[in-house]
Scaffold this motif. Structure first.
Motif, short mmCIF file in Angstrom:
data_model
loop_
_atom_site.label_atom_id
_atom_site.label_comp_id
_atom_site.label_asym_id
_atom_site.label_seq_id
_atom_site.Cartn_x
_atom_site.Cartn_y
_atom_site.Cartn_z
N LEU A 1 95.24 49.96 111.95
CA LEU A 1 93.88 49.51 111.55
C LEU A 1 94.13 49.47 109.83
O LEU A 1 93.55 48.41 109.38
N ARG A 2 94.96 50.13 109.17
CA ARG A 2 95.24 50.28 107.97
C ARG A 2 95.76 48.58 107.39
O ARG A 2 96.48 48.13 108.21
N VAL A 3 95.08 47.96 106.59
CA VAL A 3 95.79 46.87 106.14
C VAL A 3 96.82 46.95 105.23
O VAL A 3 96.87 47.49 104.13
N ARG A 4 97.84 46.44 105.81
CA ARG A 4 99.29 46.56 105.02
C ARG A 4 99.69 45.08 104.88
O ARG A 4 99.83 44.47 106.06
N ARG A 5 100.40 44.68 103.79
CA ARG A 5 100.91 43.57 103.63
C ARG A 5 102.26 43.54 104.38
O ARG A 5 102.91 42.29 104.60
N ASP A 6 102.87 44.53 104.35
CA ASP A 6 104.19 44.33 104.99
C ASP A 6 104.29 44.42 106.55
O ASP A 6 105.41 44.72 107.03
N SER A 7 103.37 44.61 107.20
CA SER A 7 103.37 44.61 108.63
C SER A 7 104.31 43.56 109.25
O SER A 7 104.08 42.13 109.03
N ARG A 8 105.14 44.01 110.02
CA ARG A 8 105.91 42.91 110.72
C ARG A 8 105.24 42.16 111.88
O ARG A 8 105.64 41.24 112.44
N LEU A 9 104.51 42.97 112.16
CA LEU A 9 103.61 41.99 113.28
C LEU A 9 102.09 42.24 113.43
O LEU A 9 101.52 43.52 113.07
N ARG A 10 101.52 41.40 113.20
CA ARG A 10 100.07 41.11 112.96
C ARG A 10 99.06 40.79 114.10
O ARG A 10 99.53 39.62 114.70
N VAL A 11 98.54 41.64 114.69
CA VAL A 11 97.76 41.55 116.00
C VAL A 11 96.41 41.35 115.74
O VAL A 11 95.59 41.98 115.14
N VAL A 12 95.70 40.26 116.53
CA VAL A 12 94.15 40.26 116.65
C VAL A 12 93.75 40.15 118.00
O VAL A 12 94.31 39.58 119.00
N ALA A 13 92.78 41.19 118.48
CA ALA A 13 92.47 41.47 119.68
C ALA A 13 90.76 41.27 119.91
O ALA A 13 90.19 41.77 118.99
N SER A 14 90.43 41.00 120.83
CA SER A 14 88.92 41.35 121.50
C SER A 14 88.83 42.74 121.49
O SER A 14 89.61 43.53 121.76
N MET A 15 87.54 43.14 121.52
CA MET A 15 87.10 44.43 121.50
C MET A 15 87.63 45.30 122.70
O MET A 15 88.05 46.28 122.43
N THR A 16 87.21 44.84 123.69
CA THR A 16 87.53 45.58 124.89
C THR A 16 89.10 45.99 125.01
O THR A 16 89.53 47.09 125.22
N ILE A 17 89.85 45.03 124.81
CA ILE A 17 91.36 45.02 124.75
C ILE A 17 91.63 46.07 123.73
O ILE A 17 92.60 46.92 123.75
N ALA A 18 91.13 45.81 122.47
CA ALA A 18 91.43 46.78 121.42
C ALA A 18 91.29 48.15 121.74
O ALA A 18 91.91 48.96 121.42
N GLU A 19 90.14 48.25 122.26
CA GLU A 19 89.53 49.79 122.56
C GLU A 19 90.44 50.42 123.61
O GLU A 19 90.66 51.61 123.56
N TYR A 20 90.78 49.75 124.87
CA TYR A 20 91.13 50.46 125.74
C TYR A 20 92.49 50.12 126.12
O TYR A 20 93.21 51.00 126.81
N LEU A 21 93.20 49.08 125.78
CA LEU A 21 94.69 48.81 126.24
C LEU A 21 95.49 48.98 124.96
O LEU A 21 96.74 49.46 125.17
N LEU A 22 95.25 48.43 123.83
CA LEU A 22 96.04 48.21 122.77
C LEU A 22 96.73 49.77 122.32
O LEU A 22 97.94 49.51 122.04
N PRO A 23 95.86 50.75 122.26
CA PRO A 23 96.48 52.04 121.72
C PRO A 23 97.86 52.30 122.77
O PRO A 23 98.86 52.84 122.13
N GLY A 24 97.61 52.24 124.01
CA GLY A 24 98.82 52.67 124.69
C GLY A 24 99.87 51.74 124.48
O GLY A 24 101.23 52.06 124.36
N TRP A 25 99.76 50.40 124.29
CA TRP A 25 100.74 49.60 124.08
C TRP A 25 101.37 49.78 122.92
O TRP A 25 102.55 49.62 122.60
N LEU A 26 100.59 50.32 121.66
CA LEU A 26 101.29 50.48 120.42
C LEU A 26 102.18 51.93 120.64
O LEU A 26 103.15 51.72 119.77
#
Lengths: 308, 308
Positions: free
Chosen positions: B104-129
């Motif tokens: 969630l921290r905004v960083r300019r040097d991120s090599r991968l920038r993801v944008v996701a809908s709420m439900t996916i960000a809430e329940y699935l993304l942490p596991g993927w990360l």
DNA sequence: ATGAGGGCATAAGCTGTCTTTATGAGCGGT
DNA sequence: ACCGCTCATAAAGACAGCTTATGCCCTCAT
């Protein structure tokens, strides 16, 4: 690659320095629910400045604004809503921990004394205890964990009111009812050859391969030995589900475990399920009690919660 | 019934006073893994007396002996093994939190920038990360959450490399692949009449009943309106899944939610699923990217983790 | 307009917890 | 008998979080 970044990932642990403590997370949930820092503070029994300072320090720690303050209340930011949802998972796990831990204290005045096999105590009981607490807040439960023999012994000597077992057989002297079904599954670390395997394993192949297993006598091992005709070959024998999982995750080899035990690991891809054919690895989870002494009162309340 | 007991349960909150903090739980896990207090201390970068004292204070707090000390190491007691497993659930939730929060921290040097809908960000993304971190530890990911329109906008303006949406339609200008399936389900508090219902709800009955819903425009609401022909009748409209769940748990009425969102609540029996017939509440979860710009590098790595 | 009330921020001081350093003591293998 | 591992205890320092005491801002009702 910067020095700081390097150290952060190298340390690896240090989770507690990057994640706010439970008190902070509870506070955040309260703010989300009540829409006000001061209101949340009141609910948690602290002062408003304490809440304000704590939320601010969480924002500093995470590097993200969590709440929009206004003169007439505080609302979560978009990022704050996400963080709050992730926080809720931690707090729920902590509630389960708390429910279990309270039951572990030996108390003479417990109105319901439960004895359960390890797998059930680890993965199912905390949830049931939470549900019980929600419905019957004044039921003091005590919990003892052991194998099937221990369960039978404590029930028959009137040291427990209700038991749960996961073996293939019901100890004599006990009545039982099936409360859920469980399957043993074969898992490996993602790097293992079997992880990419599409064709199901046959019984012969499984029996011929050295596996990471629980010790002989455990419910899990009983089922596997029976399914393979007593032929399971251990690569190593470990005395807890946890140790087996850890060994499998670290890539030591394939392991056989209850699917209850590895849900999280599968979801996070720390372990991969290997398909198996022609082997019956199902087992029933049962509630048990002394023959004739049908559960009543609190025991009956708990039993009714376990129906799947 | 004692004064102390009374107060403990009356306070209700105060979880953080009954559950050891994350540092303590991590320490306990390390002790379990390494079989030694000093070894665990070394791994966590603290001294042995600190570890010893901390474990002891956890035992005092929980009222249970956790480890058997001996001159040649420490092993968990039976109760300690249980506590450790419950602790592991908390720590795993904290790891997911950490993975999400770092993104969630905004960083300019991120090599991968993801944008996701709420439900996916809430329940699935942490596991993927977490899985991504395990496989590719040096991939810095940044995450932005928003609705379908936001996802499309950020992808097309090159502010993000990979998106995830949960609506019925794919925004124009984007290619997509289905990564998982989701169902909306009807849930109520256990006390509601519908909770005991065996006969499935029909579309007409669902449309006629005021429901707790997400606001118009959310992915969840879109699917429901489409399934009922735009007829869904709100009892109240809330702007987050969390708020909807909270309202449903408190018994305000029936709610319609993604099954992803209520897994925990169903398991703990805080909510009950109501059977539904003749209404198509399925929806696809999709990964999306600008037409023609097939994901490569880190984006491709992440995408390959999301295959179900 | 004006005062009351709710909401948040800041500053200063206190308290408790966790830490490190220093040391002692038990057990086992060489 | 000694060295190496383990854990326990004691004393002193550092830090985080809490409370009390203010002040400012905004809104609503008089």
């Amino acid at each position: 690659m910067s020095g700081v970044e390097e150290r952060e990932t190298a340390v690896g642990g240090g989770l507690s320095h990057r994640v706010p403590d439970l008190g902070g997370l509870e506070l955040l949930l309260a703010v989300a629910r009540l829409g006000s820092l001061g209101g949340a503070a009141r609910e948690l029994g602290i002062t408003q400045p304490a809440a304000s300072s704590r939320i601010r320090s969480m924002e500093r720690q995470l590097g993200v604004a969590l709440v929009d303050r206004s003169p007439r209340g505080s609302r979560l930011t978009d990022a704050g809503a996400l963080v709050t949802d992730w926080a809720r998972r931690i707090v729920e796990a902590a509630e389960a921990f708390d429910a279990g831990a309270q039951a572990l204290r030996v108390r003479r005045d417990s109105r319901l004394r439960v004895v359960a096999s390890m797998t059930i105590a680890e993965y199912l009981l905390p949830g049931w205890l939470l549900a019980l607490r929600a419905g019957r807040p004044d039921t003091a439960v005590s919990l003892h964990a052991g194998n099937s023999a221990t369960v039978a012994e404590r029930l028959l000597s009137d040291e427990a009111d209700l038991g749960f077992v996961e073996g293939l057989t019901v100890p004599s002297g006990l009545d039982s009812v099936v409360i859920a079904h469980d399957h043993l599954i074969v898992v490996t670390a993602p790097g293992h050859v079997w992880a990419r395997r599409r064709r199901p394993l046959e019984a012969a192949e499984l029996a011929a391969t050295p596996l990471i297993l629980r010790e002989k006598g455990s419910g899990t091992r009983q089922v596997l030995d029976a399914a393979l005709g007593g032929l399971a070959r251990p690569l190593i024998e470990l005395s807890s589900t946890t140790a087996v999982k850890a060994a499998a995750v670290s890539g030591a080899g394939p392991a056989v475990l209850s699917e209850l035990a590895v849900g999280e690991e599968l979801a996070l891809r720390r372990l991969v399920r290997v398909p198996v054919a022609g082997v019956s690895l199902a087992r029933d989870l049962r509630a048990v009690w002394p023959t004739g002494h049908r559960p009543v009162g609190p025991a009956r309340d708990l039993l009714s919660l376990t129906r799947d």
